[in-house]
Design a protein around this motif. Structure first.
Motif: not given
Length: 280
Positions: A74-88
């Motif tokens: 679950q943690g990597l799923e959340i971090l993946s979405e943060i990276g993708r949505e915010l481009d960070v």
């Protein structure tokens, strides 16, 4: 010193400092996304290269009853979405060789926790992913001892190494920051990050949890940038007193931007301006 390319920016070689920031641990999706979004807005305004860091699993908590996070899936799923949505760029801790390859599918930087910095199999496995590594110096090591740690990663063909200073054990339940470690570790050929919030941690100082002195984190941060650190690591939280991990040494999110303005001024004073070509 070697420059390390991370996403669309580089760390080291006299470049402007990089900010690594986020909550200690992922508490919930909504909260961590909002923190990441706020950090992105701040660093965009100030033009500071930014890596978002939050742990999906805190495997080294003081007590068996302490909150550890949502876990790797679950943690990597959340971090993946943060990276993708915010481009960070996103970063998190890896604790075992088996985690490294899984985490590298999502993370832009793999972090080796301080207590695990001498675990050869972990470092080699993380290095073999060819992701940049942020290796935190153990509280029990001298800065020059990190040469052996860096060589372990390089033996696997990976020279994209950041080293992080986070204080040294100083008696019981206390740490002290030695700013000589910044140029010493830079001389090993790696950009050096200074962890301002873990350096004011009081490990195990609250009995079943770590305590901290967050009021001193800004002082250490300014000293580190003045000493030439290539980046700064800070844990932030909207309400540190309610944080589920490392609240006592976390900086309030709404107090970060004024501090970063001061740090930029210090950093700008150190960066040599490019020479204008002479037309004589």
């Amino acid at each position: 010193m070697t420059e390390v390319q991370i996403k669309n920016f580089s760390a080291g070689s006299g470049r402007p400092f990089v900010l690594v920031a986020g909550p200690c641990v992922i508490e919930d999706y909504t909260g961590v996304m909002q923190i990441a979004r706020t950090l992105k807005e701040i660093t965009n305004r100030l033009d500071i290269p930014f890596i978002f860091k939050a742990s999906y699993d805190k495997a080294n908590r003081t007590s068996i009853d302490s909150f550890r996070g949502p876990g790797i899936k679950q943690g990597l799923e959340i971090l993946s979405e943060i990276g993708r949505e915010l481009d960070v760029a996103v970063m998190s801790d890896v604790h075992s060789p088996s985690e490294a390859e899984i985490a590298a599918e999502v993370l832009d930087v793999l972090q080796i926790p301080a207590f695990l910095c001498r675990q050869t199999d972990l470092i080699v496995a993380a290095a073999r992913t060819n992701r940049p590594l942020n290796i935190k110096k153990g509280q029990f090591l001298a800065p020059w001892d990190m040469d052996h740690v860096a060589k372990k990663a390089r033996s696997a063909g990976n020279s994209r190494i950041l080293l992080t200073e986070r204080g040294a054990s100083f008696g019981y339940n206390n740490l002290v920051a030695d700013f000589r470690s910044i140029p010493i570790m830079q001389a090993l050929g790696c950009p050096v990050i200074f962890d301002a919030t873990h350096s004011v941690q009081l490990p195990g100082g609250a009995g079943g949890a770590s305590a901290g002195q967050r009021q001193f984190a800004p002082i250490l941060a300014k000293a580190a940038i003045a000493a030439g650190a290539d980046g700064l690591f800070v844990e932030v939280h909207p309400e540190p007193d309610k944080a589920l991990s490392d609240g006592p040494n976390s900086i309030r999110l709404d107090e970060l931007e004024p501090l970063l303005n001061q740090l930029k001024a210090i950093n700008n004073a150190l960066i040599k301006p490019e020479r204008t070509p002479s037309h004589d």
